[in-house]
Write a protein that holds these residues in place. Sequence first.
Motif, PDB file in Angstrom:
ATOM      1  N   GLY A   1       0.816  -1.217   0.000  1.00 55.77           N
ATOM      2  CA  GLY A   1       0.000   0.000   0.000  1.00 55.77           C
ATOM      3  C   GLY A   1       0.847   1.262   0.000  1.00 55.77           C
ATOM      4  N   LYS A   2       1.843   1.261   0.846  1.00 55.50           N
ATOM      5  CA  LYS A   2       2.712   2.443   0.944  1.00 55.50           C
ATOM      6  C   LYS A   2       3.428   2.682  -0.386  1.00 55.50           C
ATOM      7  N   GLU A   3       4.016   1.592  -0.916  1.00 59.43           N
ATOM      8  CA  GLU A   3       4.784   1.702  -2.170  1.00 59.43           C
ATOM      9  C   GLU A   3       3.874   2.128  -3.309  1.00 59.43           C
ATOM     10  N   ALA A   4       2.624   1.625  -3.307  1.00 62.11           N
ATOM     11  CA  ALA A   4       1.700   1.967  -4.400  1.00 62.11           C
ATOM     12  C   ALA A   4       1.465   3.482  -4.423  1.00 62.11           C
ATOM     13  N   VAL A   5       1.300   4.067  -3.241  1.00 70.90           N
ATOM     14  CA  VAL A   5       1.053   5.515  -3.199  1.00 70.90           C
ATOM     15  C   VAL A   5       2.302   6.275  -3.653  1.00 70.90           C
ATOM     16  N   ASP A   6       3.472   5.868  -3.166  1.00 70.19           N
ATOM     17  CA  ASP A   6       4.709   6.557  -3.564  1.00 70.19           C
ATOM     18  C   ASP A   6       4.888   6.502  -5.079  1.00 70.19           C
ATOM     19  N   TYR A   7       4.663   5.306  -5.660  1.00 64.82           N
ATOM     20  CA  TYR A   7       4.810   5.185  -7.120  1.00 64.82           C
ATOM     21  C   TYR A   7       3.719   5.954  -7.850  1.00 64.82           C
ATOM     22  N   ALA A   8       2.516   5.972  -7.274  1.00 59.27           N
ATOM     23  CA  ALA A   8       1.422   6.698  -7.934  1.00 59.27           C
ATOM     24  C   ALA A   8       1.829   8.162  -8.101  1.00 59.27           C
ATOM     25  N   VAL A   9       2.373   8.726  -7.027  1.00 62.46           N
ATOM     26  CA  VAL A   9       2.769  10.142  -7.092  1.00 62.46           C
ATOM     27  C   VAL A   9       3.900  10.306  -8.111  1.00 62.46           C
ATOM     28  N   ASP A  10       4.879   9.395  -8.087  1.00 62.33           N
ATOM     29  CA  ASP A  10       5.985   9.482  -9.067  1.00 62.33           C
ATOM     30  C   ASP A  10       5.446   9.379 -10.491  1.00 62.33           C
ATOM     31  N   ILE A  11       4.513   8.453 -10.710  1.00 61.09           N
ATOM     32  CA  ILE A  11       3.968   8.278 -12.073  1.00 61.09           C
ATOM     33  C   ILE A  11       3.239   9.551 -12.498  1.00 61.09           C
ATOM     34  N   LEU A  12       2.421  10.092 -11.596  1.00 61.71           N
ATOM     35  CA  LEU A  12       1.652  11.288 -11.956  1.00 61.71           C
ATOM     36  C   LEU A  12       2.565  12.508 -12.107  1.00 61.71           C
ATOM     37  N   ASP A  13       3.640  12.528 -11.343  1.00 60.41           N
ATOM     38  CA  ASP A  13       4.620  13.635 -11.485  1.00 60.41           C
ATOM     39  C   ASP A  13       5.578  13.390 -12.652  1.00 60.41           C
ATOM     40  N   LYS A  14       5.391  12.305 -13.340  1.00 60.01           N
ATOM     41  CA  LYS A  14       6.206  11.925 -14.516  1.00 60.01           C
ATOM     42  C   LYS A  14       7.694  11.790 -14.189  1.00 60.01           C
ATOM     43  N   VAL A  15       7.981  11.207 -13.042  1.00 59.26           N
ATOM     44  CA  VAL A  15       9.367  10.925 -12.650  1.00 59.26           C
ATOM     45  C   VAL A  15       9.889   9.813 -13.570  1.00 59.26           C
ATOM     46  N   PRO A  16      11.090   9.963 -14.167  1.00 58.45           N
ATOM     47  CA  PRO A  16      11.582   8.892 -15.041  1.00 58.45           C
ATOM     48  C   PRO A  16      12.045   7.667 -14.237  1.00 58.45           C
ATOM     49  N   GLY A  17      12.198   6.546 -14.935  1.00 57.50           N
ATOM     50  CA  GLY A  17      12.778   5.351 -14.305  1.00 57.50           C
ATOM     51  C   GLY A  17      11.770   4.520 -13.540  1.00 57.50           C
ATOM     52  N   ILE A  18      10.481   4.573 -13.905  1.00 58.48           N
ATOM     53  CA  ILE A  18       9.474   3.737 -13.223  1.00 58.48           C
ATOM     54  C   ILE A  18       9.559   2.324 -13.814  1.00 58.48           C
ATOM     55  N   PRO A  19       9.749   1.297 -12.983  1.00 56.94           N
ATOM     56  CA  PRO A  19       9.834  -0.069 -13.523  1.00 56.94           C
ATOM     57  C   PRO A  19       8.460  -0.608 -13.907  1.00 56.94           C
ATOM     58  N   LYS A  20       8.410  -1.805 -14.459  1.00 58.91           N
ATOM     59  CA  LYS A  20       7.131  -2.422 -14.795  1.00 58.91           C
ATOM     60  C   LYS A  20       6.607  -3.248 -13.618  1.00 58.91           C
ATOM     61  N   LYS A  21       7.528  -3.918 -12.952  1.00 53.31           N
ATOM     62  CA  LYS A  21       7.107  -4.744 -11.814  1.00 53.31           C
ATOM     63  C   LYS A  21       8.016  -4.458 -10.621  1.00 53.31           C
ATOM     64  N   VAL A  22       7.427  -4.353  -9.461  1.00 54.39           N
ATOM     65  CA  VAL A  22       8.218  -4.198  -8.240  1.00 54.39           C
ATOM     66  C   VAL A  22       7.856  -5.366  -7.328  1.00 54.39           C
ATOM     67  N   ILE A  23       8.855  -6.173  -7.026  1.00 51.23           N
ATOM     68  CA  ILE A  23       8.606  -7.342  -6.168  1.00 51.23           C
ATOM     69  C   ILE A  23       9.027  -6.979  -4.750  1.00 51.23           C
ATOM     70  N   LEU A  24       8.093  -7.106  -3.831  1.00 52.38           N
ATOM     71  CA  LEU A  24       8.353  -6.665  -2.461  1.00 52.38           C
ATOM     72  C   LEU A  24       9.148  -7.705  -1.683  1.00 52.38           C
ATOM     73  N   ARG A  25       9.967  -7.211  -0.786  1.00 49.25           N
ATOM     74  CA  ARG A  25      10.825  -8.102   0.004  1.00 49.25           C
ATOM     75  C   ARG A  25       9.998  -8.836   1.061  1.00 49.25           C
ATOM     76  N   THR A  26      10.169 -10.140   1.131  1.00 47.25           N
ATOM     77  CA  THR A  26       9.458 -10.920   2.151  1.00 47.25           C
ATOM     78  C   THR A  26      10.485 -11.716   2.957  1.00 47.25           C
TER      79      THR A  26
END
Length: 611
Positions: A272-297
Motif C-alpha cells: 500500500g505504501k509503495e503503491a502511493v509513492d509510485y502513484a505520485v511518481d507516475i503522476l509527477d512523470k518521474v523517469p525510471g518507473i519499472p514495470k514490476k516491483v517485487i516486495l521483500r518478504t
Amino acid sequence: MKARLAAAVLVCGLLAACAPDPTPGPEVKYVLGVSQANTTEPWRLSVIADIQREAAAFPGLRVVVADASDSVTKQSQDLDRLLGLGCNLLIVSPADANRLREAVDRAYKQVPVIVIDRAVEGYNYSLYLGPDNRRIGREAGRYVSSLLKASGGRVLEVLGRQDSPPSLDRSLGFREGLADRPDILLFDRVEADWLQDKAEDVLTPFFASGEHVDVVFAQNDAMAYGAWLAARKAGLKNLPILGIDGLPGETGGLSLVQNGTFAATFNVPTGGKEAVDYAVDILDKVPGIPKKVILRTSIVTTEVPRLPEFVTPPVVRPDGRPRLGFNQVGSESVWRKANSVSIREAATKAGIDLDFDEGDQTQTRQIAALRRFIHDKVDVIAFSPIVEDGWADVLGEARAAGIPVILTDRKLSAVDPSLWVTYIGSDFEEEGRRAAAWIEGRFTDGARRSILEIRGTEGSSPATDRNRGFRDVLAGSNQLKVIASVAADFTRAGGRKAMEAYLKAPHEAFQILFAHNDDMALGAIEALKAAGLKPGVDVTVVSVDAIRDAFEAMIRGELSCTIECTPLLGPQLMKIVGDFLKGKTVPWQYISSEEVFPAEVGARLLPTRKY
Ligand code: AHR
C-alpha cells in the motif's frame, strides 16, 4: 477536479472509506481511485489502511476506495465508476486477476493503473507491485522440511482459493521446497477462501476425525488461525502451524509467532505504501518507473525474527555527492556496452560520483573489484554478477562494512537475501517463456519441429532462467522438441563457434534455433550461412535482447523474432541509489518493462531503437 471530487463524496454508498474532510485543506492535486477485491479479509483492510496512511503524508492527495465484495463484475463496474469520478490513477487489487484483465486493459487506456497483490496477465498496466509468492511457498517448504528433520511426516495444506494465482504459486513453491523430501507426505489440501471462519469450519470435523497431521501450512495467517482454533478443539496442542502475511497487531501473524501460536509466518508488505509513492511518481512523470516491483518478504519464526532493515549510511561527503562503486561483467555483447553507457550517463545526470569498474568476464576479478570498493568506502556498491553462486563471503564483508549492495541485471541464487538491498533488471524466465510462446504461436500446423538452443554463460542467471522458462512452456508440446542445447558465452564469436561445432559433429537436423541473446544468434546465423543453410527459411531463429543489429537481421529476413531485454537500467539504478540514501525503503526487485518484437515490426521500429 473539485466538482468531480464532490461527486465522489456523494456516491459514498457505493464507494466505501471516502468520507470528506470538512476542513478546507490544500488544493486537490491528484485523486487516487483504489479498487479493493473485498474488505472482509484482514490483509485487504491492511492494504487500504497502508494506502490511506501513506497518502495522508502528501498534501493535495485524495483517495477514494471501492469495495468489490469479491465480485469481478462489481470490480469491473467500480473501475468505470472511479474513472467517471475523475480519478487520476487507479490502484487495483484484483478479486480474480485473470477475469479482471479486460477491465484493467480498458482503464489503462484512460489513466495509469497500478496493480497490486495479484498480477494480471500481460503488460497492460503501468506497474505491478506484490510479493514473489512462489518464493514464499518454497521457503515455507524448506522450513517444514527443517521442522520434520529426519523423521518425515504428514502435512496438510490450507489453500486460499484453488484457482487464484497467489494460491497456485504458493502451492507450487511449497512443493519445490519439499522436492528433496520424499518422506514428507502432502497428504491433503483443503480450500478456505483466505478466511479464518471458513478454515475453522472446514478443519473442525477434519481434526475431529482423528486423521494424523504433523504440520499445517496455511496460505495466510487468517486461515492459519482458523486451523489453530480447530486443532485446539480436537485437543491438538503442539501442532506446528505456518501462516503467511505477518501483519502487526494483537491478532496479527507476528504476535501469533511470538506467543507460540504459530511456528512461523512470512513478513509480506501489503504494498500500500509503495503503491502511493509510485502513484505520485507516475503522476509527477518521474523517469525510471519499472514495470514490476517485487516486495521483500522474509520468514518469521521464534528463532528467526524479522530482519532488521539495512541502515542507510549518511552521505557525509563535502560535495554532498554520493559515491557509487559499479562493477560491470565485461563487454561481451552490444547489450552489455549499452548497459555501461546507460549507467555512466545516468550517474552524471543524477550528480552521483561513479567509480566504474569494467570487468573481464571473471568472477575473481569482480570479487577483487568489490573488495576495492569496500576498502575505498563507497556509499553504495552495485554490480552485475557474472554467475549466480559464490558471492556470500564478499557480500558479507560489504554488509559488515555497512555498505549496501544493489544487484543490477543479473541475480544471485542461494545467498542470504539480506546481503543485498535490491535487484534491478529483467525477468529472464519470462523472456524464455515468451520466446517459446512466440514459437508455439508461429507454428500451428501440427507438424513436428526440432529446436536447437544456444545457452549463454554457464551458471549465469539469464542462461539458467531463460532455459527454464523456455522449457516450461514447451514441456507439454508434442510438436516442438528441444533436441540439443549447447553452451556459449553471450558473444557473437561464441555463438558462431557453437553453431559451427554443432554442424560439424554428427547431429540431428533442426528447424528452429533459440539463442539466449541476439549476439549469439547473429554469430550462429553467420555459421548457418557458411554451411549453406538459409536462416529464416531453413531455420527460424529467435533470440533475446532486441538490439538494433537484431532488427536489421529481421529486416533481412534472417532473424524471426527478438524478445526485449532492456539494458537501459541507469536511470532506475540512480533513482534507487538516491531513494535509498534518502532513507526510503526500497523493494526487493525492480523488473523492467519489455516487449516481444517479431520480424514484421522490424522496419517500422528500427528507427526508434536506442541500442
Ligand atoms: O544479463 C543479460 C545478458 O547479458 C544479455 O541478454 C546478454 O546480451 C548479456 O551479455
